[in-house]
Enzyme design. Structure first.
Site, PDB file in Angstrom:
ATOM      1  N   LYS A 185       0.844  -1.201   0.000  1.00 39.50           N
ATOM      2  CA  LYS A 185       0.000   0.000   0.000  1.00 39.50           C
ATOM      3  C   LYS A 185       0.887   1.261   0.000  1.00 39.50           C
ATOM      4  CE  LYS A 185      -4.157  -1.829   0.215  1.00 39.50           C
ATOM      5  NZ  LYS A 185      -3.918  -3.203  -0.228  1.00 39.50           N
TER       6      LYS A 185
HETATM    7  C1  PLP Z   1     -10.134  -1.511  -1.238  1.00 43.26           C
HETATM    8  C2  PLP Z   1      -9.591  -2.397  -0.155  1.00 43.26           C
HETATM    9  N1  PLP Z   1     -10.310  -2.579   0.976  1.00 43.26           N
HETATM   10  C3  PLP Z   1      -9.868  -3.341   1.979  1.00 43.26           C
HETATM   11  C4  PLP Z   1      -8.651  -3.997   1.910  1.00 43.26           C
HETATM   12  C5  PLP Z   1      -8.254  -4.922   3.014  1.00 43.26           C
HETATM   13  O1  PLP Z   1      -7.035  -4.620   3.609  1.00 43.26           O
HETATM   14  P1  PLP Z   1      -6.152  -5.785   4.259  1.00 43.26           P
HETATM   15  O2  PLP Z   1      -5.554  -6.577   3.150  1.00 43.26           O
HETATM   16  O3  PLP Z   1      -5.129  -5.037   5.055  1.00 43.26           O
HETATM   17  O4  PLP Z   1      -7.041  -6.603   5.125  1.00 43.26           O
HETATM   18  C6  PLP Z   1      -7.857  -3.831   0.774  1.00 43.26           C
HETATM   19  C7  PLP Z   1      -6.559  -4.507   0.669  1.00 43.26           C
HETATM   20  O5  PLP Z   1      -6.031  -4.776  -0.357  1.00 43.26           O
HETATM   21  C8  PLP Z   1      -8.336  -3.015  -0.301  1.00 43.26           C
HETATM   22  O6  PLP Z   1      -7.632  -2.847  -1.418  1.00 43.26           O
END
Ligand code: PLP
Length: 372
Positions: A185
């Site tokens: 990210k």
């Molecule tokens: C748009 C979106 N929402 C939520 C998430 C969830 O994050 P995590 O992978 O840290 O659980 C991501 C992760 O890629 C995402 O791109």
């Protein structure tokens, strides 16, 4: 070596020495989970986001889930979001027991607000706008509407750390903003991590309880809770990276400008319609490939050493996981059409103009070959 799609190692190298020192310190102090390193980062992130507080959690999915739980959302409720998102947005809604209600995206790939308004029922408790690819959904119109209809806006900021509109940071528009610090990210940890930001003291307290077995004080359990905490090693890396975030966002915008310069005369692709302000931090640079050439172009680039990705191959309503929501193919034509055309090109802070030029030349070469 070819051209990497994303490369968090460039960011790591910048904080490397300081982080290694803090790892030793943390190990010696023995405060691996929660503790002062985490709360200092939470304060810094809240200040950066222009909100009253921030609560570190285990990952971005948990951030969304806990935000909805803090609002008391559960079975019998509906939460509206967009079908063009990463599966986690919808998974978090489903985990609460509420029903995910999906809408289409518009031609900037973002949630279509007109469709959101049309989907409201007496059961609608919240909407999750997703700042997809690093683009801030323009929430100015949403705020009075949400207040009037008593609907909560919970922002999915996973892909958009660093974005802002008129100086107001992503995550500070809705009642809560949810971030992912997954390593690739724009603000990435060296493992999993997440954060919820808010200016509501009640919600911040609730979130601190929910993330830690229902209580802020050890062995004092005020409400039924969960275990989802940010650890000190991740918090220290993130805290060291935070001061660079704006500079890195600028670099990403510069890369997008290079792409625009070198790709704009290729008629077989559609380049992003460029929100050329601080609204877009280009977590991803996504083009659309016309006439069914996406897979062949992807393969061509791979052969030339350029890694690309498809984010995402299927809109959520067409995944087996959410077929029970009973949206037929054709329900969301914009997202469905885009899913077969989109291609994410490399973006990371180590990418050079020569590399972007080379990628653009290979895309041109591919279409010249295909027309012969
Ligand atoms: C748009 C979106 N929402 C939520 C998430 C969830 O994050 P995590 O992978 O840290 O659980 C991501 C992760 O890629 C995402 O791109």
């Amino acid at each position: 070596m070819g051209i990497l799609f994303s490369a968090p190692q460039y960011e790591f190298n910048i904080i490397r020495e300081d982080w290694l020192q803090s790892v030793v310190q943390i190990a010696q102090n023995g405060m691996f989970v929660s503790g002062p390193v985490v709360s200092k980062f939470e304060s810094a992130f809240a200040a950066y986001s222009g909100v009253k507080g921030a609560v570190g959690v285990g990952n971005g999915t948990d951030a969304l889930f806990l935000a909805l739980k803090a609002l008391g959302i559960g079975p019998g409720d509906e939460v509206i979001t967009v079908t063009n998102t990463f599966i986690a947005t919808v998974g978090a809604i489903h985990q609460t027991g509420a029903r995910p209600v999906l809408v289409d995206c518009d031609d900037s790939y973002l949630i279509d607000f007109e469709q959101v308004k049309a989907c409201v029922t007496p059961r609608t408790k919240a909407v999750i706008p997703v700042h997809l690819y690093g683009q801030l959904v323009d929430l100015r119109e949403w705020l009075p509407w949400a207040e009037e209809n008593e609907i909560h806006i919970v922002e999915d900021c996973a892909q958009a750390a660093g974005a802002s509109l008129n100086g107001k940071a992503v995550g500070s528009w809705g009642i809560m903003g949810c971030f992912s610090f997954y390593p690739d990210k724009n603000l990435g940890a060296l493992g999993d991590g997440g954060m919820i930001v808010s200016s509501s003291p009640e919600l911040l307290t609730k979130l601190r309880q929910l993330r830690s077995h229902g209580g802020e004080v050890r062995y004092q359990h005020d409400i039924p809770g969960f275990n989802s905490r940010l650890d000190s090693l991740q918090a220290s890396a993130l805290h060291l990276k935070l001061p660079y975030l704006d500079e890195w966002s600028n670099k990403r915008r510069t890369i997008a400008d290079w792409y625009e310069t070198y790709l704009q005369d290729i008629e077989d692709i559609i380049i992003p319609n460029g929100l050329h302000s601080s609204r877009h931090v280009y977590h991803l640079y996504v083009i659309r490939v016309k006439n069914g050439h996406r897979e062949a172009l992807k393969k061509h680039l791979q052969k030339k050493g350029v890694l690309t990705a498809v984010q995402y191959p299927a809109p959520i309503h067409l995944t087996p996981a959410y077929s029970f929501l009973e949206y037929d193919a054709g329900s969301f034509p914009v997202a469905e059409a885009y899913a077969s055309e989109i291609l994410s090109l490399p973006v990371h802070i180590g990418l050079t103009e020569d590399e972007v030029l080379m990628i653009a030349s290979e895309i041109k070469a591919f279409f010249i070959l295909n027309k012969q």
